[in-house]
Every structure is written in C-alpha cells, then in structure tokens.
Scaffold this motif. Structure first.
Motif, PDB file in Angstrom:
ATOM      1  N   VAL A  80      12.391  44.899  87.686  1.00 26.74           N
ATOM      2  CA  VAL A  80      11.706  44.162  86.828  1.00 26.74           C
ATOM      3  C   VAL A  80      13.369  43.541  85.509  1.00 26.74           C
ATOM      4  O   VAL A  80      13.830  43.159  85.567  1.00 26.74           O
ATOM      5  N   SER A  84      15.571  40.787  85.980  1.00 29.48           N
ATOM      6  CA  SER A  84      16.790  40.554  84.510  1.00 29.48           C
ATOM      7  C   SER A  84      17.689  40.051  84.969  1.00 29.48           C
ATOM      8  O   SER A  84      18.187  39.187  84.458  1.00 29.48           O
ATOM      9  N   LEU A 262      20.407  36.370  76.097  1.00 32.29           N
ATOM     10  CA  LEU A 262      20.278  37.158  77.028  1.00 32.29           C
ATOM     11  C   LEU A 262      20.809  38.199  77.257  1.00 32.29           C
ATOM     12  O   LEU A 262      20.593  39.435  78.541  1.00 32.29           O
ATOM     13  N   LEU A 296      10.728  46.194  79.816  1.00 33.36           N
ATOM     14  CA  LEU A 296       9.643  45.218  79.841  1.00 33.36           C
ATOM     15  C   LEU A 296      10.374  44.344  78.174  1.00 33.36           C
ATOM     16  O   LEU A 296       9.621  43.693  78.024  1.00 33.36           O
ATOM     17  N   SER A 297       9.846  45.929  77.494  1.00 35.37           N
ATOM     18  CA  SER A 297      10.224  45.012  75.964  1.00 35.37           C
ATOM     19  C   SER A 297      11.274  44.865  75.564  1.00 35.37           C
ATOM     20  O   SER A 297      11.887  43.349  75.527  1.00 35.37           O
ATOM     21  N   LEU A 299      13.015  42.943  77.853  1.00 33.98           N
ATOM     22  CA  LEU A 299      13.161  41.876  78.594  1.00 33.98           C
ATOM     23  C   LEU A 299      12.665  40.461  78.042  1.00 33.98           C
ATOM     24  O   LEU A 299      13.014  39.542  77.293  1.00 33.98           O
ATOM     25  N   ALA A 300      11.471  41.216  77.251  1.00 36.01           N
ATOM     26  CA  ALA A 300      11.012  40.092  76.257  1.00 36.01           C
ATOM     27  C   ALA A 300      11.613  39.487  75.609  1.00 36.01           C
ATOM     28  O   ALA A 300      11.581  38.480  74.609  1.00 36.01           O
ATOM     29  N   GLY A 301      12.425  40.612  74.464  1.00 35.54           N
ATOM     30  CA  GLY A 301      12.713  40.257  73.341  1.00 35.54           C
ATOM     31  C   GLY A 301      14.402  39.857  73.583  1.00 35.54           C
ATOM     32  O   GLY A 301      14.065  38.245  72.784  1.00 35.54           O
ATOM     33  N   VAL A 303      14.708  37.359  75.878  1.00 39.25           N
ATOM     34  CA  VAL A 303      13.988  36.131  76.167  1.00 39.25           C
ATOM     35  C   VAL A 303      13.668  35.384  74.713  1.00 39.25           C
ATOM     36  O   VAL A 303      13.482  33.787  74.625  1.00 39.25           O
ATOM     37  N   GLY A 304      12.521  35.786  73.771  1.00 36.48           N
ATOM     38  CA  GLY A 304      11.638  35.576  73.054  1.00 36.48           C
ATOM     39  C   GLY A 304      12.981  35.228  72.166  1.00 36.48           C
ATOM     40  O   GLY A 304      12.536  33.733  71.237  1.00 36.48           O
ATOM     41  N   TYR A 305      14.178  35.686  71.969  1.00 36.80           N
ATOM     42  CA  TYR A 305      15.667  35.301  71.113  1.00 36.80           C
ATOM     43  C   TYR A 305      16.118  34.716  72.043  1.00 36.80           C
ATOM     44  O   TYR A 305      16.594  33.124  71.119  1.00 36.80           O
TER      45      TYR A 305
END
Length: 330
Positions: A80, A84, A262, A296-297, A299-301, A303-305
């Motif tokens: 991951v 990323s 990102l 993961l948190s 990366l997800a944050g 991408v979402g932002y």
C-alpha cells in the motif's frame, strides 16, 4: 543445490514462486496483450490495473498463510505504501510525456522498457539496502532521518518534471547526443542521411522516465525498510506495487489533476515511516497490523480530500496531442 537452499534468508522455492508469477504477468501483459504500440483505452487500463491489484492481494494472502501474520501484514503495508507513492511517479511521467508531446500510442513503448528496468533497479537498491541494514545497524536511523526530509520535500509544491530535467546525466546527454526534431514512430534511434545514428525524442522520454524512477526509488526503498527488513517481503511488495504502474498511468493520466492534494498524504506517509524507525529503535516495535491500518487511513484520507477539493474541477484536456512535432528541451 536444492529448493530448500536459502537465498537472503528464504528458501529458493519461495523466490521461484515469486519469479514465476512476475514473469507470467509480464509475458501475458507485455507479450500478448500489448505487443504493438497503441493507445490503451480507459476501460482496458482500469481492468488491467485491477487485475494487478488482485494478483498482489492473492500473493499477499499466500505470504500471510505461508510466513505468518507479521510477514503478511508487512507485505500489505509495504504494498500500500509503495502503491500510493507510485502515484507521484504518475504525476512525473504525465508531465514528461506532455512536455515532449509524446502521443498516447507511443507512450506504451516507453513504459514497456521502463517497467523492465525497474525490476533490475529495485533488486539492486533493495539488495544494497538489505546488506547495509544487516552489516550496519546504525543505517536505519539514517534512513529515518532521510525519510523525514523526503516527506517534507514531497509535500512541497514543485514542477513535476523539473527534478529529472536538472539531473546532471540528462543535461550531459542532451548536450552531447544528437536528437531529431520530430518523432519517428516507435523508434528510439534512426540513421540519418550521413549514416550516423541519431536519437529521437522518444529516447529522451525514456531517459527521463528512467531518471524519475531512480529518484522515486531513492525515496520509496528506504520507506519500506521502516516496515520490515525482510528482503523477501521488501522486494515482493515493492515489485508488485510497481508492476501495475503502467496500467495505473493510463487509467489516471487524464484525471491526475484531481489527485494534486494527495502529495501531502504521500509526504506524511514518508514522514511516518521515518518516525517509525526511531520509535522502533528507542521505544519498541509497532504491531504490523497497526502500521497497515495507519497507512490505509492516511491514503484514504488523502484520496478523499483530493476528490473533495477538486469535485468542481473542469474535465482536463488530454496530456498529449496526436502531433509528431516535438520541441525537446535544450
């Protein structure tokens, strides 16, 4: 020599399985699906990228079952993290192709040779890193300090192709190497009227892509040693992450601007990897599952932002045109 003999602390049969999977993927992808230079449509690139991710997940699950939960969690954390960070390389590759006006149909050929060289380059860098860690325990804190700096540097805004263009090797190359003013199909070199071989701008694109991967690897390889020092887990997770980079590029090239924010998350991941090295050295080892959850948190944050900040952005124009006229930098 038997299959139970060891190489870098792992039985040869483990390495043989990994090599077989990688060679099979490359043979099918590069030798069957994409033997000729052509533009890869979005749907095909998404399917191919998803297939690479699926194979990596299956291999990670097999690693988990074979080598234990710590090795499995370290594999997924490393995968991951490297996946990323590879997004930053997508930014750079997109800028390089746009700068040299390389048509989409020819971009595959550059990335084809780029992926093959990545396998060798990563093996050399990871082998060197593993040897340094094994012989000199003090090198890990040096990696940690470098990652803290790399995280700060990555989060800063910069021109995506500027670092590769400033590379001394590239500067010497464009001064000494004759280059044609336009592309010649998928050829890297052509013979002129005088019989002298001359490079094409496509070769310049290949050189820049290779240099960008060197710079990318210098940041990413130390980062994965913050997760684990097991050479098998380090190399396998690293290679599976970059194998799908070509497919990922074609899937994201037109929408890469939507992930501009990102980079801050990727910088944070590098900084956290550096901080983890110091934590492990002076406090205690962090559970691999905790590292995986944090990675993961973040990366997800990120991408979402990024998607939220660019939700109203206009649809971008393609990065490259169909013209064969190229203005290469001097």
């Amino acid at each position: 020599m038997t299959w139970t003999a060891e190489f870098l602390d792992k039985p040869l049969w483990l390495w043989a399985i990994f090599v077989t999977v990688v060679v099979g993927l490359l043979a099918f992808d590069l030798g069957v699906l994409h033997r000729k230079s052509r533009e890869i449509p979005l749907r095909e690139s998404l399917v191919l990228s998803g297939a690479y991710i699926l194979v990596a997940v299956v291999f990670g699950a097999w690693t988990w079952a074979t080598l234990g939960s710590d090795a499995g969690a370290a594999f997924f954390s490393g995968y991951v993290l490297e996946k990323s960070l590879s997004l930053d390389n997508v930014f750079v590759i997109s800028a390089i192709f746009g700068m040299l006006m390389v048509p989409r149909a020819l971009q595959h050929r550059v990335l084809f040779w780029g992926i093959l060289s990545v396998l060798v380059l990563r093996a050399l860098l990871i082998g060197l890193g593993a040897a340094l860690v094994h012989e000199f325990a003090w090198i890990l804190p040096v990696f940690g300090a470098f990652l803290l700096y790399a995280g700060w540097r990555l989060s800063r805004p910069r021109s995506d192709a500027s670092e590769a263009l400033k590379n001394p090797l590239y500067q010497v190359l464009i001064r000494r190497l004759p280059v044609t003013p336009e592309l010649h199909g998928s050829r890297f070199f052509v013979r002129g009227a005088s019989g002298r071989w001359t490079a094409t701008p496509l070769f310049l694109a290949l050189v820049l892509v290779e240099l960008s991967d060197v710079m990318f690897a210098v940041d990413s390889v130390p980062a994965i040693f913050a997760i684990t020092t097991d050479p098998y887990v380090v190399y396998t997770s690293n290679i599976f992450a970059v194998l799908g980079l070509r497919a990922l590029y074609f899937a994201l090239a037109d929408v890469i601007n939507r992930f501009e924010h990102l980079k801050a998350a990727m910088g944070l991941l590098l900084a956290l990897a550096g901080a983890k090295i110091f934590y492990n050295a002076f406090v205690g080892k962090i559970d691999p599952l905790v590292s995986l959850a944090v990675t993961l948190s973040v990366l997800a944050g990120g991408v979402g932002y990024s998607l939220w900040r660019t939700r109203k952005a206009a649809k971008p124009e393609p990065a490259t045109g169909a013209s064969d006229r190229v203005a290469h930098p001097s």
